[in-house]
Design a protein around this motif. Structure first.
Motif, mmCIF file in Angstrom:
data_model
loop_
_atom_site.group_PDB
_atom_site.id
_atom_site.type_symbol
_atom_site.label_atom_id
_atom_site.label_comp_id
_atom_site.label_asym_id
_atom_site.label_seq_id
_atom_site.Cartn_x
_atom_site.Cartn_y
_atom_site.Cartn_z
ATOM 1 N N MET A 98 0.826 -1.212 0.000
ATOM 2 C CA MET A 98 0.000 0.000 0.000
ATOM 3 C C MET A 98 0.857 1.258 0.000
ATOM 4 O O MET A 98 1.891 1.329 0.654
ATOM 5 N N PRO A 102 -4.374 5.030 -4.771
ATOM 6 C CA PRO A 102 -5.544 4.162 -4.536
ATOM 7 C C PRO A 102 -5.551 2.901 -5.395
ATOM 8 O O PRO A 102 -6.173 1.904 -5.031
ATOM 9 N N TRP A 105 -4.510 -0.242 -3.555
ATOM 10 C CA TRP A 105 -5.294 -0.737 -2.424
ATOM 11 C C TRP A 105 -6.009 -2.030 -2.776
ATOM 12 O O TRP A 105 -6.018 -2.978 -1.984
ATOM 13 N N VAL A 164 -7.727 5.067 4.237
ATOM 14 C CA VAL A 164 -8.188 3.675 4.269
ATOM 15 C C VAL A 164 -8.453 3.229 5.702
ATOM 16 O O VAL A 164 -9.512 2.665 6.014
ATOM 17 N N SER A 165 -7.481 3.466 6.586
ATOM 18 C CA SER A 165 -7.635 3.022 7.975
ATOM 19 C C SER A 165 -8.800 3.720 8.665
ATOM 20 O O SER A 165 -9.558 3.086 9.407
ATOM 21 N N ALA A 242 -5.757 -1.887 10.026
ATOM 22 C CA ALA A 242 -6.451 -0.601 9.984
ATOM 23 C C ALA A 242 -6.502 0.045 11.362
ATOM 24 O O ALA A 242 -6.429 1.276 11.483
#
Length: 325
Positions: A98, A102, A105, A164-165, A242
């Motif tokens: 990552m 994007p 991902w 994301v997280s 995450a």
């Protein structure tokens, strides 16, 4: 099928007594959860704060997912010691793949699921083709893939993209994590309680020879259970990554023992043939509340391991008694 009311399954006293007897373990674990909630509420005024409740929920999503991974193998009458290594390996692979682009991902999440399913497949083949006990096969793969995780990332480093997280842990005002927890829980419950695979899994765990004689493919069921375990461990790793937001090749070490503890406390028999998805929910909250309360009271984190060890010993003793009965 009607459950209650005139003509329902629970309409007669005898059926209600049988139902309560069958669900005694789940009823007891929820009763203990209620006691823990009341005790924690009186022990710390901060326990019932919105912030703390949210933290309690998000911090234990990963544990719930890895417990779901564990119960597939426990249902067979074994334990999966490799789930911790799956979490560690998926964690470092996610962080390595990552970046702020994007486009990476989707690749990272696909790789995570493929790793989990692949390790589960290897475990299943070792058990059915190598005639190994699940605990031996997964002990071997646990050691191998723990080393692979350290090869990929020697020391903790890197971060998951914040967008994301935050979405996985706090998205839609915490509704997104709640939604996927509910969806995955319902899917696992249906899979284990309302499908042929679930019935076959319980039959193999109860008596593999009898299941084989009744036409059930023990090989396919066993391999399927390990693949499902690996997939759920990978999903757990995504949730844990995450939450922690960083890469750590040792992040999964504690989750193997904790997942076994939660599964047994939740009503699973280590001898196989019996488990409870609903019970796992309460057991995760019990373990989470204990750890959360110790943190709120400012007690040393080492006490968490002591208490979890005591709970595991007690749960194993109760499981042995239930199995003997």
């Amino acid at each position: 099928m009607k459950i209650s009311g005139k003509g329902g399954v629970l309409s007669s006293r005898h059926n209600r007594q049988l139902f309560i007897r069958r669900k005694t373990d789940v009823i007891m674990v929820y009763a203990f959860l209620l006691v823990m909630v009341l005790f924690a509420t009186f022990a710390s005024g901060s326990f019932t704060s919105v912030r703390n409740i949210r933290n309690l929920f998000t911090a234990n999503i990963g544990l719930l997912m890895v417990t779901f991974a564990q119960i597939f193998v426990i249902g067979l009458g074994g334990v999966d010691l490799s789930v911790g290594s799956v979490i560690s390996l998926v964690n470092v692979v996610l962080i390595t793949l990552m970046n702020e682009n994007p486009a990476t991902w989707v690749l990272a999440f696909a790789a995570a699921l493929a790793i989990g399913a692949g390790i589960g497949l290897i475990n299943g083949i070792l058990v059915v083709k190598g005639n190994m006990q699940p605990i031996i096969a997964t002990l071997a793969t646990q050691t191998i893939f723990a080393g692979v995780a350290l090869f990929v990332m020697e020391n903790p480093s890197g971060t998951m993209p914040s967008v994301v997280s935050r979405f996985i842990i706090k998205g839609w005002g915490y509704m997104f994590p709640l939604l996927y927890v509910i969806v995955i829980t319902v899917v696992i419950w249906i899979l284990l309680n309302r499908t042929r695979f679930g019935r076959n899994l319980m039959a193999v765990g109860g008596n593999a020879q009898s299941a084989e004689c009744s036409g059930i493919s023990v090989t396919k069921t066993t391999v399927g259970a390990f693949v499902a375990s690996g997939l759920m461990a990978a999903i757990a790793a995504i949730c844990i990554t995450a939450y922690t937001t960083s890469g750590n090749p040792l992040v999964g070490e504690t989750y193997t023992q904790r997942s076994i503890t939660v599964a047994v406390v939740g009503g699973a028999l280590l001898a196989g043939g019996r488990l409870s998805v609903v019970g796992c929910l309460a057991a995760v909250l019990i373990i989470g509340i204990i750890n959360n309360l110790l943190n709120l009271l400012g007690m040393n984190a080492y006490y968490q391991y002591v208490i979890q060890g005591v709970i595991l010993v007690a749960a194993l003793a109760i499981s042995a008694i239930r199995s003997h009965k």
